[in-house]
Design a protein around this motif. Structure first.
Motif, PDB file in Angstrom:
ATOM      1  N   ALA A  41     -11.153  -9.071   3.110  1.00 39.43           N
ATOM      2  CA  ALA A  41     -10.082 -10.707   2.721  1.00 39.43           C
ATOM      3  C   ALA A  41     -11.385 -12.275   2.425  1.00 39.43           C
ATOM      4  O   ALA A  41     -11.200 -13.400   2.720  1.00 39.43           O
ATOM      5  N   LEU A  77      -6.013  -3.323  -0.955  1.00 39.99           N
ATOM      6  CA  LEU A  77      -5.903  -4.385  -1.449  1.00 39.99           C
ATOM      7  C   LEU A  77      -7.722  -5.339  -1.032  1.00 39.99           C
ATOM      8  O   LEU A  77      -7.850  -5.946  -1.961  1.00 39.99           O
ATOM      9  N   SER A  78      -8.114  -4.224  -0.280  1.00 33.62           N
ATOM     10  CA  SER A  78      -9.599  -4.981   0.369  1.00 33.62           C
ATOM     11  C   SER A  78     -10.466  -4.700  -0.808  1.00 33.62           C
ATOM     12  O   SER A  78     -11.568  -5.415  -1.484  1.00 33.62           O
ATOM     13  N   TYR A 180      -7.850  -2.148  12.376  1.00 31.02           N
ATOM     14  CA  TYR A 180      -7.354  -2.266  11.828  1.00 31.02           C
ATOM     15  C   TYR A 180      -6.012  -1.385  12.066  1.00 31.02           C
ATOM     16  O   TYR A 180      -5.936  -0.210  13.165  1.00 31.02           O
ATOM     17  N   ALA A 227      -8.434 -15.771   5.630  1.00 29.97           N
ATOM     18  CA  ALA A 227      -7.981 -14.575   5.454  1.00 29.97           C
ATOM     19  C   ALA A 227      -6.283 -15.001   5.016  1.00 29.97           C
ATOM     20  O   ALA A 227      -6.003 -14.354   3.704  1.00 29.97           O
ATOM     21  N   ASN A 230      -5.977 -15.916   1.610  1.00 27.68           N
ATOM     22  CA  ASN A 230      -6.224 -15.099   1.078  1.00 27.68           C
ATOM     23  C   ASN A 230      -4.820 -14.040   0.613  1.00 27.68           C
ATOM     24  O   ASN A 230      -5.440 -13.127   0.024  1.00 27.68           O
ATOM     25  N   ARG A 232      -3.689 -12.514   3.501  1.00 29.87           N
ATOM     26  CA  ARG A 232      -3.895 -11.089   4.063  1.00 29.87           C
ATOM     27  C   ARG A 232      -3.628 -11.289   5.851  1.00 29.87           C
ATOM     28  O   ARG A 232      -4.125 -11.792   6.483  1.00 29.87           O
ATOM     29  N   ASP A 234      -2.193 -10.099   7.920  1.00 29.67           N
ATOM     30  CA  ASP A 234      -3.248  -8.452   8.514  1.00 29.67           C
ATOM     31  C   ASP A 234      -4.810  -9.355   9.407  1.00 29.67           C
ATOM     32  O   ASP A 234      -4.835  -8.645  10.937  1.00 29.67           O
ATOM     33  N   TRP A 235      -5.055  -9.220   7.848  1.00 29.04           N
ATOM     34  CA  TRP A 235      -7.021  -9.555   8.422  1.00 29.04           C
ATOM     35  C   TRP A 235      -6.670 -10.811   9.132  1.00 29.04           C
ATOM     36  O   TRP A 235      -7.231 -10.879  10.106  1.00 29.04           O
ATOM     37  N   GLU A 236      -5.634 -12.065   8.894  1.00 28.41           N
ATOM     38  CA  GLU A 236      -5.820 -13.427  10.017  1.00 28.41           C
ATOM     39  C   GLU A 236      -5.891 -12.646  11.048  1.00 28.41           C
ATOM     40  O   GLU A 236      -6.579 -13.437  12.625  1.00 28.41           O
TER      41      GLU A 236
END
Length: 244
Positions: A41, A77-78, A180, A227, A230, A232, A234-236
């Motif tokens: 992301a 998504l990634s 993750y 992230a 963008n 995301r 989850d990434w944040e």
């Protein structure tokens, strides 16, 4: 020989730069890249531009395979984000990467296991979650791989296991993403518990291979903000905390 083993950069350019700087300060003779390089992301194209001129010994991971072979509508998504950001020359670089690579004769680079890029090498997922793999499980996955050192990635967790036949398997953890969640084969979480960029320094000595796991500071809050921008969350969370 001192090897800096990097894996799972996932387009996190700031984390990559911090790790490269640390590896040089530690006196690495060679830096290797174990795959899952750009999908994420953050900065796929910029990360590719940073890596390509370096010419590091590099293999592909499952995310390289996925972003090259799948249709956009079927990608995660990634991979979709990376595919849409990358230029043709960057995609060609990915396409040319081998799935495994041998270094210095007795060092083998793999992403998952010697057999495939999706299997966990040093962990086992059950209906109860993820646990450390047993010696017999790891030995079975290593198969007949002829190497004193096998470097693997994929699970984002720093771990090493030495087999009774003397082979050492090392996972350096993830440069770019410290947590993750996955649903296959059962729901589980992989969490390092802090946001530091990770890699391993592996040195050949008279008595064998010596492993040092490294955790490097970088501006993970800035990466987490990108992230979030963008789309995301989850990434944040993973980038800020090292937890899902």
């Amino acid at each position: 020989m001192k090897i800096a083993a990097l894996s799972d950069i996932h387009g996190n350019l700031a984390a990559l730069n911090a790790v490269l700087d640390d590896a040089h300060r530690q006196g690495a003779d060679v830096i290797v890249n174990l795959g899952d390089i750009l999908s994420g992301a953050l900065y796929p194209s910029q990360t590719a531009d940073r890596l390509i001129p370096l010419g590091l010994p590099t293999i592909s991971g499952n995310h390289e395979r996925q972003l090259l072979t799948g249709e956009l509508s079927r990608m995660g998504l990634s991979d979709r984000f990376a595919n849409q950001c990358l230029r043709d020359d960057q995609l060609a670089w990915i396409r040319a990467l081998p799935s495994t690579l041998r270094l210095a004769g007795d060092v083998l680079l793999v992403h998952g296991t010697p057999q495939d890029d999706l299997s966990y090498f040093l962990e086992t997922v059950t209906a109860s979650g993820c646990r450390v793999a047993t010696h017999d499980e790891v030995k079975s996955r290593a198969g007949e791989a002829d190497a004193t050192l096998i470097l693997c990635g994929h699970t984002h967790l720093q771990r090493s296991i030495k087999l009774d036949d003397g082979r050492l398997i090392v996972n350096p953890g993830s440069v770019g993403l410290q947590a993750y969640a996955d649903d296959l084969p059962f729901p589980h979480r992989m969490e390092m518990g802090s946001p530091h960029a990770r890699y391993a320094s592996v040195t050949r000595t008279a008595s064998g291979w010596d492993v040092e796991f490294r955790a490097v500071e970088y501006d993970w809050n800035a990466a987490a903000t990108i992230a979030a921008l963008n789309g995301r969350p989850d990434w944040e969370t993973a980038l800020r905390t090292g937890y899902c």
